[in-house]
Design a protein around this motif. Structure first.
Motif, PDB file in Angstrom:
ATOM      1  N   ALA A 398      -7.790   2.060 -14.179  1.00  0.00           N
ATOM      2  CA  ALA A 398      -8.359   2.620 -12.954  1.00  0.00           C
ATOM      3  C   ALA A 398      -7.958   1.790 -11.737  1.00  0.00           C
ATOM      4  O   ALA A 398      -7.629   2.338 -10.669  1.00  0.00           O
ATOM      5  CB  ALA A 398      -9.883   2.690 -13.072  1.00  0.00           C
ATOM      6  N   LEU A 399      -7.972   0.475 -11.892  1.00  0.00           N
ATOM      7  CA  LEU A 399      -7.565  -0.398 -10.790  1.00  0.00           C
ATOM      8  C   LEU A 399      -6.088  -0.210 -10.449  1.00  0.00           C
ATOM      9  O   LEU A 399      -5.704  -0.208  -9.257  1.00  0.00           O
ATOM     10  CB  LEU A 399      -7.839  -1.859 -11.164  1.00  0.00           C
ATOM     11  CG  LEU A 399      -9.326  -2.277 -11.239  1.00  0.00           C
ATOM     12  CD1 LEU A 399      -9.451  -3.705 -11.745  1.00  0.00           C
ATOM     13  CD2 LEU A 399      -9.992  -2.139  -9.866  1.00  0.00           C
ATOM     14  N   ASP A 400      -5.271  -0.048 -11.476  1.00  0.00           N
ATOM     15  CA  ASP A 400      -3.843   0.173 -11.229  1.00  0.00           C
ATOM     16  C   ASP A 400      -3.602   1.471 -10.454  1.00  0.00           C
ATOM     17  O   ASP A 400      -2.758   1.528  -9.536  1.00  0.00           O
ATOM     18  CB  ASP A 400      -3.088   0.221 -12.558  1.00  0.00           C
ATOM     19  CG  ASP A 400      -3.047  -1.132 -13.227  1.00  0.00           C
ATOM     20  OD1 ASP A 400      -3.303  -2.150 -12.535  1.00  0.00           O
ATOM     21  OD2 ASP A 400      -2.781  -1.180 -14.452  1.00  0.00           O
ATOM     22  N   LEU A 401      -4.339   2.518 -10.806  1.00  0.00           N
ATOM     23  CA  LEU A 401      -4.203   3.791 -10.103  1.00  0.00           C
ATOM     24  C   LEU A 401      -4.641   3.671  -8.650  1.00  0.00           C
ATOM     25  O   LEU A 401      -3.978   4.195  -7.731  1.00  0.00           O
ATOM     26  CB  LEU A 401      -5.039   4.858 -10.828  1.00  0.00           C
ATOM     27  CG  LEU A 401      -5.038   6.252 -10.201  1.00  0.00           C
ATOM     28  CD1 LEU A 401      -3.617   6.831 -10.159  1.00  0.00           C
ATOM     29  CD2 LEU A 401      -5.974   7.185 -10.964  1.00  0.00           C
ATOM     30  N   LEU A 402      -5.747   2.981  -8.412  1.00  0.00           N
ATOM     31  CA  LEU A 402      -6.235   2.793  -7.043  1.00  0.00           C
ATOM     32  C   LEU A 402      -5.229   2.012  -6.208  1.00  0.00           C
ATOM     33  O   LEU A 402      -4.976   2.348  -5.033  1.00  0.00           O
ATOM     34  CB  LEU A 402      -7.578   2.056  -7.089  1.00  0.00           C
ATOM     35  CG  LEU A 402      -8.238   1.747  -5.731  1.00  0.00           C
ATOM     36  CD1 LEU A 402      -8.523   3.048  -4.973  1.00  0.00           C
ATOM     37  CD2 LEU A 402      -9.515   0.950  -5.925  1.00  0.00           C
ATOM     38  N   ASN A 403      -4.635   0.992  -6.774  1.00  0.00           N
ATOM     39  CA  ASN A 403      -3.621   0.214  -6.044  1.00  0.00           C
ATOM     40  C   ASN A 403      -2.418   1.075  -5.685  1.00  0.00           C
ATOM     41  O   ASN A 403      -1.830   0.939  -4.593  1.00  0.00           O
ATOM     42  CB  ASN A 403      -3.164  -0.972  -6.895  1.00  0.00           C
ATOM     43  CG  ASN A 403      -4.246  -2.039  -7.000  1.00  0.00           C
ATOM     44  OD1 ASN A 403      -5.091  -2.160  -6.109  1.00  0.00           O
ATOM     45  ND2 ASN A 403      -4.220  -2.822  -8.080  1.00  0.00           N
ATOM     46  N   ALA A 404      -2.010   1.966  -6.573  1.00  0.00           N
ATOM     47  CA  ALA A 404      -0.865   2.844  -6.296  1.00  0.00           C
ATOM     48  C   ALA A 404      -1.168   3.790  -5.144  1.00  0.00           C
ATOM     49  O   ALA A 404      -0.314   4.035  -4.262  1.00  0.00           O
ATOM     50  CB  ALA A 404      -0.505   3.635  -7.554  1.00  0.00           C
ATOM     51  N   VAL A 405      -2.391   4.332  -5.118  1.00  0.00           N
ATOM     52  CA  VAL A 405      -2.788   5.238  -4.022  1.00  0.00           C
ATOM     53  C   VAL A 405      -2.788   4.503  -2.695  1.00  0.00           C
ATOM     54  O   VAL A 405      -2.290   5.005  -1.664  1.00  0.00           O
ATOM     55  CB  VAL A 405      -4.165   5.853  -4.328  1.00  0.00           C
ATOM     56  CG1 VAL A 405      -4.702   6.610  -3.118  1.00  0.00           C
ATOM     57  CG2 VAL A 405      -4.091   6.767  -5.543  1.00  0.00           C
ATOM     58  N   LEU A 406      -3.347   3.282  -2.684  1.00  0.00           N
ATOM     59  CA  LEU A 406      -3.379   2.493  -1.447  1.00  0.00           C
ATOM     60  C   LEU A 406      -1.968   2.172  -0.961  1.00  0.00           C
ATOM     61  O   LEU A 406      -1.679   2.197   0.246  1.00  0.00           O
ATOM     62  CB  LEU A 406      -4.164   1.210  -1.686  1.00  0.00           C
ATOM     63  CG  LEU A 406      -5.686   1.365  -1.900  1.00  0.00           C
ATOM     64  CD1 LEU A 406      -6.313   0.024  -2.249  1.00  0.00           C
ATOM     65  CD2 LEU A 406      -6.342   1.927  -0.627  1.00  0.00           C
ATOM     66  N   ALA A 407      -1.072   1.850  -1.888  1.00  0.00           N
ATOM     67  CA  ALA A 407       0.316   1.562  -1.494  1.00  0.00           C
ATOM     68  C   ALA A 407       0.978   2.777  -0.857  1.00  0.00           C
ATOM     69  O   ALA A 407       1.716   2.663   0.153  1.00  0.00           O
ATOM     70  CB  ALA A 407       1.103   1.094  -2.726  1.00  0.00           C
ATOM     71  N   CYS A 408       0.716   3.937  -1.416  1.00  0.00           N
ATOM     72  CA  CYS A 408       1.292   5.173  -0.860  1.00  0.00           C
ATOM     73  C   CYS A 408       0.771   5.438   0.548  1.00  0.00           C
ATOM     74  O   CYS A 408       1.518   5.857   1.449  1.00  0.00           O
ATOM     75  CB  CYS A 408       0.986   6.354  -1.761  1.00  0.00           C
ATOM     76  SG  CYS A 408       1.852   6.300  -3.343  1.00  0.00           S
ATOM     77  N   LEU A 409      -0.535   5.198   0.750  1.00  0.00           N
ATOM     78  CA  LEU A 409      -1.120   5.411   2.083  1.00  0.00           C
ATOM     79  C   LEU A 409      -0.531   4.449   3.103  1.00  0.00           C
ATOM     80  O   LEU A 409      -0.269   4.827   4.258  1.00  0.00           O
ATOM     81  CB  LEU A 409      -2.641   5.226   2.001  1.00  0.00           C
ATOM     82  CG  LEU A 409      -3.409   6.342   1.273  1.00  0.00           C
ATOM     83  CD1 LEU A 409      -4.876   5.968   1.147  1.00  0.00           C
ATOM     84  CD2 LEU A 409      -3.266   7.676   2.026  1.00  0.00           C
ATOM     85  N   ILE A 410      -0.332   3.214   2.688  1.00  0.00           N
ATOM     86  CA  ILE A 410       0.259   2.234   3.615  1.00  0.00           C
ATOM     87  C   ILE A 410       1.680   2.640   3.996  1.00  0.00           C
ATOM     88  O   ILE A 410       2.066   2.577   5.181  1.00  0.00           O
ATOM     89  CB  ILE A 410       0.244   0.831   2.977  1.00  0.00           C
ATOM     90  CG1 ILE A 410      -1.210   0.324   2.848  1.00  0.00           C
ATOM     91  CG2 ILE A 410       1.080  -0.147   3.775  1.00  0.00           C
ATOM     92  CD1 ILE A 410      -1.354  -0.947   2.055  1.00  0.00           C
ATOM     93  N   LEU A 414       2.962   3.533   7.815  1.00  0.00           N
ATOM     94  CA  LEU A 414       4.117   2.840   8.416  1.00  0.00           C
ATOM     95  C   LEU A 414       5.215   3.834   8.794  1.00  0.00           C
ATOM     96  O   LEU A 414       5.876   3.713   9.852  1.00  0.00           O
ATOM     97  CB  LEU A 414       4.656   1.806   7.428  1.00  0.00           C
ATOM     98  CG  LEU A 414       3.744   0.586   7.169  1.00  0.00           C
ATOM     99  CD1 LEU A 414       4.347  -0.305   6.088  1.00  0.00           C
ATOM    100  CD2 LEU A 414       3.558  -0.209   8.470  1.00  0.00           C
ATOM    101  N   GLY A 415       5.430   4.838   7.927  1.00  0.00           N
ATOM    102  CA  GLY A 415       6.445   5.860   8.227  1.00  0.00           C
ATOM    103  C   GLY A 415       6.072   6.660   9.456  1.00  0.00           C
ATOM    104  O   GLY A 415       6.938   7.012  10.294  1.00  0.00           O
ATOM    105  N   LYS A 416       4.795   6.985   9.597  1.00  0.00           N
ATOM    106  CA  LYS A 416       4.341   7.762  10.761  1.00  0.00           C
ATOM    107  C   LYS A 416       4.494   6.956  12.034  1.00  0.00           C
ATOM    108  O   LYS A 416       4.923   7.489  13.096  1.00  0.00           O
ATOM    109  CB  LYS A 416       2.871   8.142  10.558  1.00  0.00           C
ATOM    110  CG  LYS A 416       2.303   9.041  11.657  1.00  0.00           C
ATOM    111  CD  LYS A 416       2.984  10.395  11.657  1.00  0.00           C
ATOM    112  CE  LYS A 416       2.281  11.389  12.585  1.00  0.00           C
ATOM    113  NZ  LYS A 416       2.361  11.055  14.012  1.00  0.00           N
ATOM    114  N   LEU A 417       4.185   5.662  11.988  1.00  0.00           N
ATOM    115  CA  LEU A 417       4.358   4.818  13.165  1.00  0.00           C
ATOM    116  C   LEU A 417       5.833   4.744  13.576  1.00  0.00           C
ATOM    117  O   LEU A 417       6.176   4.817  14.782  1.00  0.00           O
ATOM    118  CB  LEU A 417       3.830   3.408  12.887  1.00  0.00           C
ATOM    119  CG  LEU A 417       2.294   3.257  12.834  1.00  0.00           C
ATOM    120  CD1 LEU A 417       1.925   1.850  12.398  1.00  0.00           C
ATOM    121  CD2 LEU A 417       1.705   3.568  14.219  1.00  0.00           C
ATOM    122  N   ALA A 418       6.716   4.623  12.615  1.00  0.00           N
ATOM    123  CA  ALA A 418       8.156   4.561  12.925  1.00  0.00           C
ATOM    124  C   ALA A 418       8.639   5.873  13.537  1.00  0.00           C
ATOM    125  O   ALA A 418       9.427   5.885  14.506  1.00  0.00           O
ATOM    126  CB  ALA A 418       8.938   4.250  11.644  1.00  0.00           C
TER     127      ALA A 418
END
Length: 438
Positions: A398-410, A414-418
């Motif tokens: 569950a922690l691994d899945l949550l970390n993957a979601v957070l990475a995608c959001l980050i 960053l892509g939107k800011l660029a």
């Protein structure tokens, strides 16, 4: 004249020496005393003999009737040493006051031995092979009796011992048991213990005196009393036990409640308790009890235990006066519940008291169909195999899945800011979200 006088004196002395002491091959006779070794020759003896001492006779049977007939005025008879195994009482009354039968191989004395000794004062039976006396042994007018150094059997009925008159038995405190199980222990206390145990024994149970030990502090004798109530269809602990019961066997009954161990004074001296194959489902009622801090052996194999008050048991064992060498605990064969709450603390206790828990490898998880831990030794379980959620994903997954979601959001932010920065540089227009901000 003087010559005649001296001659008469010489003859008198010679006559006196000849009449005061006569010696045969086996016997010595002096005045009214006769001493014989190995044999008593079948010859006439003076009727005035009052003391007869016989030693190392090659007889198997001592016939007191025959001796009484030969020496009608006998007052003291001593028979010491060798092979005599049986004594035949006299048929008629004798004048004997002292009867000494010592260091013979007599194993039994007739209860009517003294019935024809109306003047008897002393009976000496030291150093024989006597293992008991008849409880109806006739003492007659005896004033003193000596019984030490015999082979008293303490596995037999000792009611006769308690019937002895302590004012007559001069060496009663020197009488000791011979052979298993109480060799060398004083006879009179053993007899008293056996009587008390018989009188106080629990109904349906067998009670016995297992051992007698000497307390090193007080130097007093202490009985080790064993009570066996196994396989007697009992549904509760016995309400009474012999005083100072130390060992109690209750295997194969239907006992569930252990509260009497804490509340009943009859269990105050109990040290070893065997409750295998009963219906005990909890020992929580024993928390804070005298029993837990004084137990020596506690066996609960094959009961209904699913958990224990671990901290209470740990605290009691730390205070136990028999730790560490004398304590033995057995918990195998119970349906232990292997969950994340109980197992970790139970494992710590098992490891801490491994020398005292004698069946640690038999303490296993209860059988649960489909559970990978079923019937496995609790001491060998890993924490990860016990502490997990009963869902599709583990905590780590569950922690691994949550970390993957957070990475995608980050990455998205960053892509939107660029993109907004690039668009602003080319067109000079601000991003839509900025125009809506106050």
């Amino acid at each position: 004249m003087m010559f005649v006088i001296y001659w008469l004196i010489f003859l008198r002395i010679l006559h006196g020496s000849m009449t005061s002491a006569r010696t045969t091959q086996y016997c010595t006779f002096q005045k009214d005393k006769l001493k014989c070794h190995e044999h008593l020759p079948n010859i006439p003896y003076p009727s005035n003999i009052t003391v007869l001492e016989l030693s190392d006779l090659n007889w198997e049977i001592l016939d007191l009737n025959n001796i009484a007939n030969k020496f009608p005025n006998l007052q003291r008879l001593s028979v010491i040493g060798r092979n005599i195994v049986r004594v035949v009482p006299p048929e008629n009354e004798t004048s004997i006051k002292v009867l000494e039968l010592r260091r013979l191989t007599i194993t039994n004395i007739s209860s009517t031995l003294l019935s024809n000794f109306p003047s008897i004062e002393d009976l000496i039976l030291e150093g024989n092979h006597l293992y008991s006396l008849d409880k109806n042994f006739y003492l007659g007018p005896l004033q003193r009796i000596y019984l030490k150094h015999n082979k008293w059997k303490c596995s037999e009925d000792l009611e006769w011992v308690l019937n002895l008159n302590r004012t007559i038995v001069q060496d009663i405190d020197e009488l000791v048991c011979h052979g298993i199980p109480h060799s060398g222990k004083p006879l009179f206390p053993i007899a008293q213990y056996l009587k008390d145990i018989k009188d106080q024994c629990t109904e349906k149970c067998n009670c016995l005196l297992a051992h007698v030990v000497r307390d090193p502090k007080s130097d007093l004798l202490e009985p080790i009393i064993l009570v066996n109530c196994s396989y007697r269809d009992l549904t509760e602990l016995p309400s009474k036990l012999p005083h100072k019961t130390n060992i109690l066997h209750l295997e194969g009954n239907s006992i569930e409640n252990l509260k009497p161990l804490k509340t009943n004074p009859a269990y105050r001296s109990l040290m070893d308790l065997y409750l295998d194959n009963n219906k005990v489902n909890s020992i929580g009622v024993l928390e804070g009890s005298h029993w837990l801090t004084h137990l020596r052996a506690f066996s609960l194999k094959g009961n209904k235990l699913i958990k224990l008050p671990v901290y209470a048991l740990d605290n009691a064992l730390e205070k136990n006066i028999n730790m560490p060498n004398a304590v033995r605990i057995l918990f195998g064969g119970n349906p232990w519940r292997c969950d994340c709450v109980f197992v970790p603390v139970f494992q710590e206790m098992l490891q801490k008291y491994a020398p005292q828990i004698k069946d640690i490898n038999d303490i296993r998880c209860a059988y649960v169909e489909g559970d990978e831990n079923s019937l496995l030794p609790i001491a060998e379980l890993s924490r990860s195999s016990v502490c997990k959620y009963p869902t599709e994903y583990s905590v780590q997954e569950a922690l691994d899945l949550l970390n993957a979601v957070l990475a995608c959001l980050i990455l998205f932010i960053l892509g939107k800011l660029a993109y907004d920065y690039y668009h602003f540089k080319r067109s000079g227009r601000l991003p839509w979200i900025v125009t809506k901000m106050p």
